[in-house]
Design a protein around this motif. Structure first.
Motif, PDB file in Angstrom:
ATOM      1  N   VAL A 103       0.944  -1.211  -0.073  1.00 58.68           N
ATOM      2  CA  VAL A 103       0.086   0.012   0.016  1.00 58.68           C
ATOM      3  C   VAL A 103       0.757   1.238  -0.116  1.00 58.68           C
ATOM      4  CG1 VAL A 103      -1.639   1.221   1.209  1.00 58.68           C
ATOM      5  CG2 VAL A 103      -1.889  -1.194   1.131  1.00 58.68           C
ATOM      6  N   LEU A 104       1.876   1.197   0.794  1.00 59.35           N
ATOM      7  CA  LEU A 104       2.864   2.171   0.734  1.00 59.35           C
ATOM      8  C   LEU A 104       3.401   2.714  -0.575  1.00 59.35           C
ATOM      9  CD1 LEU A 104       4.981   1.899   3.825  1.00 59.35           C
ATOM     10  CD2 LEU A 104       3.347   3.657   3.483  1.00 59.35           C
ATOM     11  N   ASN A 105       3.531   1.652  -1.653  1.00 53.45           N
ATOM     12  CA  ASN A 105       4.018   1.991  -2.807  1.00 53.45           C
ATOM     13  C   ASN A 105       2.840   2.890  -3.995  1.00 53.45           C
ATOM     14  OD1 ASN A 105       6.491   0.882  -3.059  1.00 53.45           O
ATOM     15  ND2 ASN A 105       5.674  -1.424  -2.952  1.00 53.45           N
ATOM     16  N   THR A 106       1.726   2.672  -3.355  1.00 51.26           N
ATOM     17  CA  THR A 106       0.697   3.415  -3.918  1.00 51.26           C
ATOM     18  C   THR A 106       0.637   5.047  -3.843  1.00 51.26           C
ATOM     19  OG1 THR A 106      -1.190   3.284  -2.358  1.00 51.26           O
ATOM     20  CG2 THR A 106      -0.695   1.501  -3.967  1.00 51.26           C
ATOM     21  N   LEU A 107       1.708   5.556  -2.841  1.00 48.20           N
ATOM     22  CA  LEU A 107       1.656   6.800  -2.380  1.00 48.20           C
ATOM     23  C   LEU A 107       2.659   7.648  -3.280  1.00 48.20           C
ATOM     24  CD1 LEU A 107       1.625   6.546   1.478  1.00 48.20           C
ATOM     25  CD2 LEU A 107      -0.393   6.680  -0.049  1.00 48.20           C
ATOM     26  N   VAL A 142       6.632   9.936   2.695  1.00 49.42           N
ATOM     27  CA  VAL A 142       7.381  10.473   3.574  1.00 49.42           C
ATOM     28  C   VAL A 142       6.735  11.036   4.860  1.00 49.42           C
ATOM     29  CG1 VAL A 142       9.047  12.319   4.223  1.00 49.42           C
ATOM     30  CG2 VAL A 142       9.286  10.827   2.111  1.00 49.42           C
ATOM     31  N   ALA A 143       5.657  11.847   4.595  1.00 51.24           N
ATOM     32  CA  ALA A 143       4.718  12.140   5.638  1.00 51.24           C
ATOM     33  C   ALA A 143       3.991  11.226   6.509  1.00 51.24           C
ATOM     34  CB  ALA A 143       3.839  13.146   5.007  1.00 51.24           C
ATOM     35  N   PHE A 144       3.502  10.426   5.824  1.00 52.67           N
ATOM     36  CA  PHE A 144       2.850   9.256   6.457  1.00 52.67           C
ATOM     37  C   PHE A 144       3.930   8.514   7.423  1.00 52.67           C
ATOM     38  CE2 PHE A 144       1.470   4.817   6.885  1.00 52.67           C
ATOM     39  CZ  PHE A 144       0.117   5.020   7.523  1.00 52.67           C
ATOM     40  N   VAL A 145       5.077   7.993   6.673  1.00 54.60           N
ATOM     41  CA  VAL A 145       5.818   7.044   7.417  1.00 54.60           C
ATOM     42  C   VAL A 145       6.520   7.848   8.813  1.00 54.60           C
ATOM     43  CG1 VAL A 145       8.258   6.264   7.585  1.00 54.60           C
ATOM     44  CG2 VAL A 145       6.417   5.670   5.701  1.00 54.60           C
ATOM     45  N   LEU A 146       6.769   9.008   8.478  1.00 58.19           N
ATOM     46  CA  LEU A 146       7.179  10.136   9.847  1.00 58.19           C
ATOM     47  C   LEU A 146       6.263  10.205  10.778  1.00 58.19           C
ATOM     48  CD1 LEU A 146       9.437  12.694   7.740  1.00 58.19           C
ATOM     49  CD2 LEU A 146      10.374  10.840   9.345  1.00 58.19           C
ATOM     50  N   ASP A 157       2.965   8.919  11.209  1.00 57.96           N
ATOM     51  CA  ASP A 157       2.272   7.803  11.829  1.00 57.96           C
ATOM     52  C   ASP A 157       2.663   6.502  12.520  1.00 57.96           C
ATOM     53  OD1 ASP A 157       0.216   9.557  10.375  1.00 57.96           O
ATOM     54  OD2 ASP A 157      -1.175   7.926  10.107  1.00 57.96           O
ATOM     55  N   MET A 158       4.077   6.501  11.652  1.00 58.59           N
ATOM     56  CA  MET A 158       4.936   5.424  12.246  1.00 58.59           C
ATOM     57  C   MET A 158       6.002   5.818  13.072  1.00 58.59           C
ATOM     58  SD  MET A 158       4.996   3.340   8.400  1.00 58.59           S
ATOM     59  CE  MET A 158       5.274   1.571   9.202  1.00 58.59           C
ATOM     60  N   PHE A 159       6.557   7.038  12.811  1.00 64.14           N
ATOM     61  CA  PHE A 159       7.615   7.590  13.866  1.00 64.14           C
ATOM     62  C   PHE A 159       7.285   8.614  14.797  1.00 64.14           C
ATOM     63  CE2 PHE A 159       9.695   4.751  10.745  1.00 64.14           C
ATOM     64  CZ  PHE A 159      10.658   4.157  11.416  1.00 64.14           C
ATOM     65  N   GLY A 160       6.198   9.054  14.718  1.00 57.56           N
ATOM     66  CA  GLY A 160       5.751  10.108  15.681  1.00 57.56           C
ATOM     67  C   GLY A 160       6.335  11.465  15.496  1.00 57.56           C
ATOM     68  N   VAL A 161       6.728  11.887  14.099  1.00 58.13           N
ATOM     69  CA  VAL A 161       7.734  13.134  13.853  1.00 58.13           C
ATOM     70  C   VAL A 161       6.564  14.243  13.959  1.00 58.13           C
ATOM     71  CG1 VAL A 161       9.080  14.382  12.585  1.00 58.13           C
ATOM     72  CG2 VAL A 161       9.424  11.780  12.976  1.00 58.13           C
ATOM     73  N   PRO A 162       6.701  15.332  14.438  1.00 54.13           N
ATOM     74  CA  PRO A 162       5.714  16.401  14.538  1.00 54.13           C
ATOM     75  C   PRO A 162       5.740  17.034  13.088  1.00 54.13           C
ATOM     76  CG  PRO A 162       7.775  17.190  15.760  1.00 54.13           C
ATOM     77  CD  PRO A 162       7.817  15.596  15.340  1.00 54.13           C
ATOM     78  N   LYS A 211      -2.016  17.876   5.543  1.00 50.64           N
ATOM     79  CA  LYS A 211      -2.646  17.146   4.529  1.00 50.64           C
ATOM     80  C   LYS A 211      -2.167  16.048   3.659  1.00 50.64           C
ATOM     81  CE  LYS A 211      -5.189  21.767   3.547  1.00 50.64           C
ATOM     82  NZ  LYS A 211      -5.412  22.840   2.679  1.00 50.64           N
ATOM     83  N   LEU A 212      -0.811  16.259   3.552  1.00 54.07           N
ATOM     84  CA  LEU A 212      -0.363  15.183   2.782  1.00 54.07           C
ATOM     85  C   LEU A 212      -0.375  13.822   3.826  1.00 54.07           C
ATOM     86  CD1 LEU A 212       2.815  16.830   1.452  1.00 54.07           C
ATOM     87  CD2 LEU A 212       1.106  15.621   0.025  1.00 54.07           C
ATOM     88  N   ALA A 213      -0.024  13.664   4.902  1.00 53.38           N
ATOM     89  CA  ALA A 213      -0.182  12.714   5.713  1.00 53.38           C
ATOM     90  C   ALA A 213      -1.709  12.131   5.833  1.00 53.38           C
ATOM     91  CB  ALA A 213       0.076  12.876   7.109  1.00 53.38           C
ATOM     92  N   SER A 214      -2.642  13.025   5.911  1.00 49.71           N
ATOM     93  CA  SER A 214      -3.989  12.722   6.140  1.00 49.71           C
ATOM     94  C   SER A 214      -4.550  11.922   4.696  1.00 49.71           C
ATOM     95  CB  SER A 214      -4.878  13.968   6.163  1.00 49.71           C
ATOM     96  OG  SER A 214      -6.494  13.545   6.201  1.00 49.71           O
ATOM     97  N   ARG A 215      -3.949  12.596   3.477  1.00 48.71           N
ATOM     98  CA  ARG A 215      -4.399  11.985   2.277  1.00 48.71           C
ATOM     99  C   ARG A 215      -3.598  10.619   2.292  1.00 48.71           C
ATOM    100  NH1 ARG A 215      -3.174  16.183  -1.789  1.00 48.71           N
ATOM    101  NH2 ARG A 215      -1.138  15.658  -1.762  1.00 48.71           N
TER     102      ARG A 215
END
Length: 294
Positions: A114-118, A124-128, A130-135, A152-156
């Motif tokens: 699924v990450l390959n569809t982004l 980068v926004a999602f991984v940082l 949602d997975m690593f808690g970076v502000p 917005k990028l992480a939400s999308r």
């Protein structure tokens, strides 16, 4: 201890965390190693006397390196018409395939698919976040975007990765159990165990890309289907459950590269029908999401 040795020690202390971050961004152990090595080269050349948070600096540099690599990968695929179903080095068989598969399975095959569809920025926004808690203010700086845009990028990305909460229905949980049992049975290669998960009149369909020589496009009956699975079901060892077009299915993705989707119809707690989808054009059209937490 001199300053350079102190930097080297800090880098080694953070190497494992940087590799974990890079792998989730890139989906390739070899590329993750390259990204971390590039981070070391930049650290070795940089003036870090004013850096107060060196681990944070390393994370930022590694993230930017990964972002550049993702953009470069996307550009190559667009230029050469390559598919976007997984990292390039897995496709060409470079690196250590066995290690790559084990690495992918430890993270989650469905997640990597699924990450390959982004897009690069979404990934980068999602991984940082949602997975690593970076502000988000830090993510915005890495992406050269505003904090609002980073959100917005992480939400999308989250919308593309995770199934909406309303999909978490009783039926999904029930079908999850059936498909998981089918997956385990396929791994055993035991026809009697496999047949116990199939309806007596089960039908297996497949597109041309999913069939090896001599296999029919349609197979009927628990005995025939179970026998075929016992011969070809080894791929189930490299599979993961996911929502495929809103239904629980299996993704066969060795090394995190999607090769086959198995779409099920379930009745009475048994597999009534399933289809093997391997044609790249069809795989791209599937809506694949992570299963909601049970």
């Amino acid at each position: 201890m001199d300053a350079r040795q102190s930097l080297a020690d800090c880098f080694e202390e953070n190497r494992r965390a940087l590799l974990a971050l890079s792998y989730r961004m890139l989906g390739s152990h070899e590329e993750a190693e390259d990204a971390v090595q590039e981070t070391w080269l930049r650290l070795d050349r940089a003036d870090t006397t004013a850096v107060r948070n060196l681990p944070g600096w390393l994370r930022t540099v590694t993230s930017r390196v990964c972002l550049d690599m993702l953009r470069s990968r996307q550009g190559r695929r667009q230029d050469h018409g390559e598919d976007d179903l997984g990292p390039a080095n897995v496709a060409t068989g470079e690196g250590d395939p066995e290690h790559e598969v084990l690495e992918a399975e430890s993270v989650g095959l469905a997640l990597l698919v699924v990450l390959n569809t982004l897009s690069p920025a979404e990934r980068v926004a999602f991984v940082l976040h949602d997975m690593f808690g970076v502000p988000f203010d830090e993510i915005g700086g890495i992406l050269d975007r505003s904090q609002t845009t980073a959100k917005k990028l992480a939400s999308r990305a989250r919308h593309k990765v995770r199934a909406p909460r309303e999909r978490h229905l009783v039926e999904v949980d029930q079908h999850r159990e059936v498909v998981a049992a089918f997956q385990i049975a396929a791994c055993t290669g035991d026809t009697s165990i496999i047949a116990s998960r199939l309806a007596p009149d089960v039908v297996r369909r497949a597109d041309t890309a999913a069939l090896s020589s001599g296999r029919p496009a349609r197979l009927h009956g628990a005995g025939s289907v179970a026998h075929e699975i016992s011969r070809f079901g080894g791929a189930a060892r490299h599979s993961d459950l996911a929502l495929i077009d809103g239904r629980v299915g299996l993704l066969v993705a060795p090394g995190g590269r999607l090769r086959l989707a198995v779409c099920f119809r379930i009745e009475g707690g048994l597999v009534k029908e399933y289809e093997l989808v391997a044609d790249p054009a069809r795989l791209k059209c599937l809506c694949i999401r992570l299963l909601p937490a049970s």
